[in-house]
Design a protein around this motif. Structure first.
Motif, PDB file in Angstrom:
ATOM      1  N   GLU A   1     -18.264-121.008  27.151  1.00  0.00           N
ATOM      2  CA  GLU A   1     -17.442-120.964  25.943  1.00  0.00           C
ATOM      3  C   GLU A   1     -17.693-119.672  25.174  1.00  0.00           C
ATOM      4  OE1 GLU A   1     -15.766-124.325  22.950  1.00  0.00           O
ATOM      5  OE2 GLU A   1     -17.912-124.390  23.355  1.00  0.00           O
TER       6      GLU A   1
ATOM      7  N   LEU B   1     -14.642-121.029  29.648  1.00  0.00           N
ATOM      8  CA  LEU B   1     -14.810-122.459  29.909  1.00  0.00           C
ATOM      9  C   LEU B   1     -13.646-123.033  30.722  1.00  0.00           C
ATOM     10  CD1 LEU B   1     -16.620-124.886  29.513  1.00  0.00           C
ATOM     11  CD2 LEU B   1     -15.537-125.307  27.302  1.00  0.00           C
TER      12      LEU B   1
ATOM     13  N   HIS C   1     -21.685-125.258  29.508  1.00  0.00           N
ATOM     14  CA  HIS C   1     -20.484-125.282  28.666  1.00  0.00           C
ATOM     15  C   HIS C   1     -20.609-124.278  27.521  1.00  0.00           C
ATOM     16  CE1 HIS C   1     -18.038-128.893  29.985  1.00  0.00           C
ATOM     17  NE2 HIS C   1     -19.036-128.846  30.851  1.00  0.00           N
TER      18      HIS C   1
END
Length: 243
Positions: free
Chosen positions: A123, A128, A119
């Motif tokens: 990101e 994401l 994640h």
């Protein structure tokens, strides 16, 4: 271990069927350093990358990654290495998450560790939202960014970028360069960036010019220009690789 260089290659030589691909090449990387490996096609860049990743063994010389000998302690050495290969290496029919889980599973990373890293990495690259999309649905530039995220999930000390921008449009190429530069600053990853594109080397800490298996120059971009008495990296590169 703090004084151990992330990568140290000494006197590497490799020949294929009598053709010398690399001759007595020595190279080291310090933490957080970006070294550009610049050379025309056939210079020996791919051979060096194959040796550094353990795909082939050198005929002579040694490779140490975080102090571990690649010849005698390959699993320990390779555990500190991340690679983005020249050829795309994603399963396009699998989702982004499935591709990244495959990598973390190979490294024995439990999902409780892997998922936050996945994640965070996505990101950071603004990807994401693509977590559950098949990689086939992504642009070439975004696929490359996924490969970069994957290469860094196990927190390597050394990142090898093997002609990683081949086939990318100029904007995607710049984005990938910027992403790697930011990671070096934040995580202290030592990066070896192999390319034949001179515009990709200008922000490097050091430039190594390879031609016909020999190191023709090693130093800062300013040193390259001064030593060749040229005003551009392009002209300096051409003068070193003309013969």
């Amino acid at each position: 271990m703090s004084h151990v260089l992330p990568l140290q290659a000494q006197s590497l030589s490799k020949a294929y069927q009598g053709h010398v691909a690399l001759r007595e090449l020595s190279l080291s990387l310090a933490a957080g350093e970006r070294v550009a490996l610049l050379g025309p096609n056939g210079a020996g860049k791919s051979t060096l990358m194959q040796l550094l990743t353990g795909l082939f063994a050198p005929d002579s010389g040694s490779i140490h990654i975080m102090g571990h000998d690649l010849r005698t302690a390959a699993p320990r050495a390779l555990a500190h290495l991340g690679v983005v290969f020249q050829q795309p290496a994603l399963d396009l029919d699998l989702s982004v998450q499935a591709n990244l889980h495959f990598h973390t599973d190979l490294h024995g990373m439990p999902r409780a560790v892997a998922n936050p890293r996945i994640h965070e990495g996505l990101e950071r690259q603004g990807l994401l939202e693509h977590l559950h999309r098949p990689c086939r649905a992504l642009s070439g530039g975004n696929r490359r960014k996924i490969e970069l995220v994957r290469a860094l999930l196990h927190r390597p000390a050394v990142l090898l970028m093997d002609e990683a921008t081949v086939g990318l449009d100029p904007a995607s190429r710049v984005q990938l360069l910027q992403a790697v530069h930011a990671l070096q600053k934040e995580q202290g990853v030592a990066t070896l960036w192999a390319t034949h594109l001179v515009e990709e080397v200008e922000q490097a800490d050091r430039v190594v010019v390879l031609h016909k298996g020999l190191m023709r120059h090693e130093g800062r971009v300013a040193d390259l220009l001064q030593d060749t008495q040229k005003t551009s990296v392009q002209a300096a590169f051409m003068s070193l690789t003309r013969s």
